[in-house]
Write a protein that holds these residues in place. Structure first.
Motif, PDB file in Angstrom:
ATOM      1  N   MET A 125      -2.334  13.667  -9.125  1.00 45.67           N
ATOM      2  CA  MET A 125      -3.393  14.411  -8.460  1.00 45.67           C
ATOM      3  C   MET A 125      -4.229  15.315  -9.382  1.00 45.67           C
ATOM      4  O   MET A 125      -5.439  15.396  -9.205  1.00 45.67           O
ATOM      5  CB  MET A 125      -2.841  15.240  -7.284  1.00 45.67           C
ATOM      6  CG  MET A 125      -2.121  14.439  -6.229  1.00 45.67           C
ATOM      7  SD  MET A 125      -3.129  13.139  -5.463  1.00 45.67           S
ATOM      8  CE  MET A 125      -4.335  14.076  -4.570  1.00 45.67           C
ATOM      9  N   PRO A 126      -3.608  16.004 -10.356  1.00 47.73           N
ATOM     10  CA  PRO A 126      -4.425  16.928 -11.156  1.00 47.73           C
ATOM     11  C   PRO A 126      -5.569  16.232 -11.881  1.00 47.73           C
ATOM     12  O   PRO A 126      -6.580  16.861 -12.192  1.00 47.73           O
ATOM     13  CB  PRO A 126      -3.426  17.517 -12.160  1.00 47.73           C
ATOM     14  CG  PRO A 126      -2.098  17.338 -11.523  1.00 47.73           C
ATOM     15  CD  PRO A 126      -2.201  16.082 -10.740  1.00 47.73           C
ATOM     16  N   PHE A 130       0.807  -1.227   0.000  1.00 46.59           N
ATOM     17  CA  PHE A 130       0.000   0.000   0.000  1.00 46.59           C
ATOM     18  C   PHE A 130       0.836   1.271   0.000  1.00 46.59           C
ATOM     19  O   PHE A 130       0.407   2.317   0.479  1.00 46.59           O
ATOM     20  CB  PHE A 130      -1.001   0.014   1.170  1.00 46.59           C
ATOM     21  CG  PHE A 130      -2.190  -0.856   0.898  1.00 46.59           C
ATOM     22  CD1 PHE A 130      -3.288  -0.368   0.193  1.00 46.59           C
ATOM     23  CD2 PHE A 130      -2.198  -2.181   1.296  1.00 46.59           C
ATOM     24  CE1 PHE A 130      -4.364  -1.183  -0.086  1.00 46.59           C
ATOM     25  CE2 PHE A 130      -3.275  -3.002   1.012  1.00 46.59           C
ATOM     26  CZ  PHE A 130      -4.358  -2.500   0.323  1.00 46.59           C
ATOM     27  N   THR A 131       2.033   1.165  -0.554  1.00 48.56           N
ATOM     28  CA  THR A 131       2.838   2.367  -0.781  1.00 48.56           C
ATOM     29  C   THR A 131       3.792   2.066  -1.913  1.00 48.56           C
ATOM     30  O   THR A 131       4.190   0.915  -2.116  1.00 48.56           O
ATOM     31  CB  THR A 131       3.650   2.783   0.462  1.00 48.56           C
ATOM     32  OG1 THR A 131       4.607   3.792   0.069  1.00 48.56           O
ATOM     33  CG2 THR A 131       4.399   1.624   1.087  1.00 48.56           C
ATOM     34  N   ASP A 132       4.148   3.120  -2.666  1.00 50.26           N
ATOM     35  CA  ASP A 132       5.163   2.943  -3.709  1.00 50.26           C
ATOM     36  C   ASP A 132       6.534   3.376  -3.205  1.00 50.26           C
ATOM     37  O   ASP A 132       7.490   3.443  -3.969  1.00 50.26           O
ATOM     38  CB  ASP A 132       4.776   3.724  -4.977  1.00 50.26           C
ATOM     39  CG  ASP A 132       4.665   5.224  -4.719  1.00 50.26           C
ATOM     40  OD1 ASP A 132       4.902   5.660  -3.574  1.00 50.26           O
ATOM     41  OD2 ASP A 132       4.340   5.960  -5.669  1.00 50.26           O
ATOM     42  N   HIS A 133       6.596   3.713  -1.893  1.00 49.57           N
ATOM     43  CA  HIS A 133       7.850   4.129  -1.260  1.00 49.57           C
ATOM     44  C   HIS A 133       8.402   5.432  -1.836  1.00 49.57           C
ATOM     45  O   HIS A 133       9.564   5.755  -1.625  1.00 49.57           O
ATOM     46  CB  HIS A 133       8.935   3.042  -1.358  1.00 49.57           C
ATOM     47  CG  HIS A 133       8.612   1.828  -0.545  1.00 49.57           C
ATOM     48  ND1 HIS A 133       9.037   0.563  -0.880  1.00 49.57           N
ATOM     49  CD2 HIS A 133       7.895   1.675   0.573  1.00 49.57           C
ATOM     50  CE1 HIS A 133       8.596  -0.315   0.004  1.00 49.57           C
ATOM     51  NE2 HIS A 133       7.901   0.342   0.900  1.00 49.57           N
ATOM     52  N   GLU A 134       7.559   6.164  -2.574  1.00 48.47           N
ATOM     53  CA  GLU A 134       8.021   7.432  -3.141  1.00 48.47           C
ATOM     54  C   GLU A 134       7.640   8.590  -2.232  1.00 48.47           C
ATOM     55  O   GLU A 134       6.919   8.414  -1.241  1.00 48.47           O
ATOM     56  CB  GLU A 134       7.375   7.651  -4.516  1.00 48.47           C
ATOM     57  CG  GLU A 134       7.946   6.758  -5.614  1.00 48.47           C
ATOM     58  CD  GLU A 134       9.427   6.999  -5.853  1.00 48.47           C
ATOM     59  OE1 GLU A 134       9.885   8.140  -5.693  1.00 48.47           O
ATOM     60  OE2 GLU A 134      10.123   6.023  -6.186  1.00 48.47           O
ATOM     61  N   PHE A 135       8.131   9.772  -2.585  1.00 44.77           N
ATOM     62  CA  PHE A 135       7.791  11.003  -1.875  1.00 44.77           C
ATOM     63  C   PHE A 135       6.989  11.854  -2.841  1.00 44.77           C
ATOM     64  O   PHE A 135       7.442  12.120  -3.951  1.00 44.77           O
ATOM     65  CB  PHE A 135       9.071  11.706  -1.405  1.00 44.77           C
ATOM     66  CG  PHE A 135       9.737  10.899  -0.317  1.00 44.77           C
ATOM     67  CD1 PHE A 135       9.599  11.250   1.008  1.00 44.77           C
ATOM     68  CD2 PHE A 135      10.442   9.734  -0.631  1.00 44.77           C
ATOM     69  CE1 PHE A 135      10.157  10.477   2.010  1.00 44.77           C
ATOM     70  CE2 PHE A 135      11.008   8.956   0.370  1.00 44.77           C
ATOM     71  CZ  PHE A 135      10.862   9.327   1.690  1.00 44.77           C
ATOM     72  N   ARG A 136       5.778  12.223  -2.445  1.00 48.74           N
ATOM     73  CA  ARG A 136       4.874  12.903  -3.369  1.00 48.74           C
ATOM     74  C   ARG A 136       4.094  13.989  -2.629  1.00 48.74           C
ATOM     75  O   ARG A 136       3.889  13.909  -1.422  1.00 48.74           O
ATOM     76  CB  ARG A 136       3.889  11.888  -3.971  1.00 48.74           C
ATOM     77  CG  ARG A 136       4.579  10.764  -4.741  1.00 48.74           C
ATOM     78  CD  ARG A 136       3.545   9.825  -5.348  1.00 48.74           C
ATOM     79  NE  ARG A 136       4.153   8.690  -6.021  1.00 48.74           N
ATOM     80  CZ  ARG A 136       4.577   8.670  -7.285  1.00 48.74           C
ATOM     81  NH1 ARG A 136       4.473   9.762  -8.030  1.00 48.74           N
ATOM     82  NH2 ARG A 136       5.110   7.589  -7.814  1.00 48.74           N
ATOM     83  N   ASN A 137       3.616  14.952  -3.413  1.00 54.35           N
ATOM     84  CA  ASN A 137       2.764  15.989  -2.836  1.00 54.35           C
ATOM     85  C   ASN A 137       1.322  15.703  -3.240  1.00 54.35           C
ATOM     86  O   ASN A 137       0.983  15.773  -4.425  1.00 54.35           O
ATOM     87  CB  ASN A 137       3.206  17.373  -3.344  1.00 54.35           C
ATOM     88  CG  ASN A 137       2.307  18.477  -2.798  1.00 54.35           C
ATOM     89  OD1 ASN A 137       1.377  18.210  -2.025  1.00 54.35           O
ATOM     90  ND2 ASN A 137       2.566  19.702  -3.204  1.00 54.35           N
ATOM     91  N   ASN A 138       0.494  15.379  -2.259  1.00 52.00           N
ATOM     92  CA  ASN A 138      -0.908  15.073  -2.558  1.00 52.00           C
ATOM     93  C   ASN A 138      -1.800  16.318  -2.446  1.00 52.00           C
ATOM     94  O   ASN A 138      -3.013  16.212  -2.400  1.00 52.00           O
ATOM     95  CB  ASN A 138      -1.428  13.921  -1.672  1.00 52.00           C
ATOM     96  CG  ASN A 138      -1.384  14.247  -0.185  1.00 52.00           C
ATOM     97  OD1 ASN A 138      -0.784  15.230   0.222  1.00 52.00           O
ATOM     98  ND2 ASN A 138      -2.028  13.421   0.621  1.00 52.00           N
TER      99      ASN A 138
END
Ligand code: HEC
Ligand code: HEC
Length: 357
Positions: A318-319, A241-249
């Motif tokens: 997200m967009p 349940f994670t892609d281990h990435e860093f993202r802005n939601n």
């Protein structure tokens, strides 16, 4: 019989010929014979993400895990002996902290929500901003962090060294009675690697084919999660349940906390945070790096209609939502119901992970 009962005990102890052979030690009476250990996981986990990677520099042993388990719960690690790792990482909360901001020994608060410790053996970047690259590296920090345990390593080592119980446990785990900070964090990390959770009703339904394991409502929520909701774009369906990435939601138009940028210094990373696992999410409230949401209903409301389109480095996934998914009241309730099916009752109650002292 309930499936949960059958699945108790993921960890098998494998005694290899080498690891079990008595090794020469300095004293004639003491023998060092650790029991090599690996974390076994259900077949569907191995299929999607492989077996848990082990580090060559800190091989897992039953004795190392036992020592790490004790250290994780030991308040001796903090300056005034009032808090342990488990004070902020509580088993009943899937090793997360129900308080919005954890409190350190001197009463001070940090500005981030503690993180759950679940299936971290597959992870290579730790903390909300990814500033540590291994569990071993991570475990060094809370001990000396002034807003956490506020201690120093020479003091911790001195206290442990004065204990005959620990002297014995360190010898059994590492073949030496000379304790140092690296051995402490190695043991704690070995214990953390055993904190695996794959035994939720969702798993029984989705990976094991038990069509009765989820209610109709939860199944509708699952359909939103993998379908129009696009949740699975980041919270992958690969069992973790994670892609281990860093993202802005897209929480804020102007993020107060720079997130990944704090670590990398790059403006392209402003507002990006670690994509957290959603396993056991019902018991890890409050939510997001700054604990801004108290309930899963709040979280789903956010994804439904409050995404900040002008947030810097808004994630490419997200967009697609516009300002949100515009879910109906029923759809929101369905999605929340689904998220609640990710709780692993065995994980949050298993005495194998509880306070050993
Ligand atoms: C005072 C509360 C507190 C104590 C004590 C504490 N932690 Fe934490 N822990 C946190 C907070 C808060 C974060 C998130 C901090 C951040 O991202 O800046 C965190 C993050 C972590 C993470 C990162 C998880 C991830 O997914 O990246 C791990 C692992 C962890 N802690 C383990 C430990 C261990 C091991 C100890 C004991 C040696 C410990 N913690 C002690 C509050 C605490
Ligand atoms: C672009 C990738 C992305 C998508 C798509 C996404 N999330 Fe997230 N999610 C994140 C990130 C990153 C965080 C952590 C953000 C933070 O704390 O600043 C997060 C946090 C969460 C949290 C809080 C976790 C915690 O431990 O505090 C929940 C719950 C959640 N997401 C559920 C969902 C649901 C449900 C969907 C679909 C409607 C979804 N997410 C879609 C990236 C994503």
């Amino acid at each position: 019989m309930k499936k949960g009962l059958i699945l108790v005990g993921y960890i098998t102890v494998i005694c290899t010929i080498n690891a079990c052979r008595k090794k020469d030690t300095q004293t004639a009476t003491e023998s060092y014979s650790p029991t090599a250990m690996s974390v076994t996981v259900p077949a569907y986990v191995a299929k999607y993400v492989g077996s848990m990677p082990m580090t060559g520099t800190n091989p897992m042993t039953a004795e190392g895990v036992e020592l790490g388990h004790k250290l994780f719960y030991d308040k001796t690690l903090s300056n005034d002996m009032t808090i342990s790792c488990a004070s902020c990482h509580k088993q009943e909360n899937a090793f997360d902290d129900p308080r919005p901001f954890s409190q350190g020994t001197n009463g001070s608060f940090g500005d981030r929500n503690a993180m759950a410790i679940i299936n971290l053996g597959w992870n290579t970047r730790f903390f909300w901003d990814g500033r540590r690259a291994s569990l071993e590296g991570q475990a060094h920090d809370p001990v000396t962090n002034p807003i956490e345990m506020a201690n120093n390593w020479p003091e911790v080592v001195k206290r442990l060294q004065n204990s005959t119980v620990y002297s014995d446990l360190f010898f059994k785990a590492f073949g030496t009675r000379t304790i140092d900070s690296n051995l402490v964090v190695n043991a704690i990390s070995q214990f953390e690697r055993t904190l695996v959770s794959f035994n939720s009703r969702f798993d029984h339904f989705y990976f094991e084919g038990d069509s009765t394991a989820l209610t109709a409502q939860e199944q509708r929520g699952l359909a939103i999660f993998v379908g129009d909701g696009k949740c699975k774009n980041c919270h992958l369906m690969n069992t973790l349940f994670t892609d281990h990435e860093f993202r802005n939601n897209g929480l804020d138009a102007n993020p107060k906390d720079d997130g990944l940028m704090k670590f990398t210094g790059s403006a392209a990373d402003k507002g990006k945070f670690k994509v957290p696992t959603l396993r056991n999410i019902a018991v890890t409230a409050p939510y997001m790096h700054d604990s801004r949401f108290t309930t899963l209903e709040d979280v789903v409301d956010f994804y439904s209609s409050k995404i900040q389109q002008t947030s810097p480095n808004l994630d490419e996934h997200m967009p697609e939502f516009g300002s949100g998914l515009n879910l109906t009241t029923q759809q929101k309730a369905d999605l929340v119901a689904f998220l609640k099916s990710l709780t692993d009752e065995d994980f949050i109650r298993n005495p194998k992970f509880s306070d050993p002292n």
